[in-house]
Design an enzyme around this catalytic site. Structure first.
Site, PDB file in Angstrom:
ATOM      1  N   SER A 148      45.711  35.169  39.423  1.00  4.35           N
ATOM      2  CA  SER A 148      43.978  35.528  38.366  1.00  4.35           C
ATOM      3  C   SER A 148      44.425  36.183  37.523  1.00  4.35           C
ATOM      4  CB  SER A 148      43.226  34.800  39.430  1.00  4.35           C
ATOM      5  OG  SER A 148      42.298  33.965  38.409  1.00  4.35           O
TER       6      SER A 148
ATOM      7  N   HIS B  72      34.439  43.052  28.023  1.00  6.47           N
ATOM      8  CA  HIS B  72      34.185  42.442  26.283  1.00  6.47           C
ATOM      9  C   HIS B  72      33.090  43.666  26.714  1.00  6.47           C
ATOM     10  CE1 HIS B  72      35.246  38.124  27.303  1.00  6.47           C
ATOM     11  NE2 HIS B  72      34.560  38.988  28.430  1.00  6.47           N
TER      12      HIS B  72
ATOM     13  N   CYS C 201      43.418  35.507  43.721  1.00  2.00           N
ATOM     14  CA  CYS C 201      43.164  34.307  45.236  1.00  2.00           C
ATOM     15  C   CYS C 201      44.015  34.790  45.944  1.00  2.00           C
ATOM     16  CB  CYS C 201      44.157  32.871  44.327  1.00  2.00           C
ATOM     17  SG  CYS C 201      43.520  32.771  43.093  1.00  2.00           S
TER      18      CYS C 201
END
Length: 125
Positions: A68, A73, A88
Site C-alpha cells: 500500500s 508531511h 493491505c
C-alpha cells in the site's frame, strides 16, 4: 481489502532540522526503513515546499508499497510531522511490519509527544 492503517502526529521533534526540510535525505531514509522492515517499495515521490516568512518549507515524502503506502508531511516551523502507514493484508499479514515501520519513523524524529491511532480496515475473513 483487509488491512491496517496507522497514523502518528509528532510534536516538538528534536531531530536534526534537515530531517524536516530535505526531501531527498528524508525520502531516501524512509525508503530504506521500508525495506528494512520487509515491505516492498514500488515507487516514491519526495517534494520540498518553498519557504515562507515563517521559515523553511516542509516536505512531503510518499513511498508506494506493494502492500500500500507510507506518507510523511513535515512542518519545520512547528517542529511537527504527520506519518501515515497503510498496509493491505491481502496474501499475508503485514501488521508487524507496519508497526515496526511506524516505530522507526517516530524514533527518527524524536518527538516530545505523539498522538497515534490504529484502524483495522476492511472486513474480517
Amino acid at each position: 481489502m483487509k488491512g491496517l492503517h496507522l497514523t502518528a502526529d509528532l510534536y516538538q521533534c528534536r531531530c536534526e532540522a534537515a530531517w524536516l526540510t530535505d526531501a531527498q535525505k528524508l525520502g531516501a531514509w524512509v525508503a530504506a526503513a521500508v525495506e528494512a522492515t520487509g515491505l516492498q517499495v514500488v515507487n516514491r515521490l519526495f517534494h520540498t515546499f518553498p519557504g515562507t516568512d515563517k521559515g523553511p518549507g516542509g516536505v512531503t515524502a510518499t513511498v508506494l508499497l506493494a502492500e500500500s503506502h507510507v506518507c510523511l508531511h513535515t512542518w519545520p516551523e512547528q517542529k511537527a510531522v504527520t506519518c501515515d502507514v497503510y498496509v493491505c493484508n491481502f496474501g499475508g499479514d503485514h501488521t508487524v511490519k507496519a508497526r515496526n515501520l511506524m516505530l522507526a519513523l517516530v524514533e527518527r524524529f524524536q518527538p516530545e509527544w505523539t498522538e497515534q491511532r490504529s484502524l483495522d480496515r476492511g472486513e474480517e475473513d
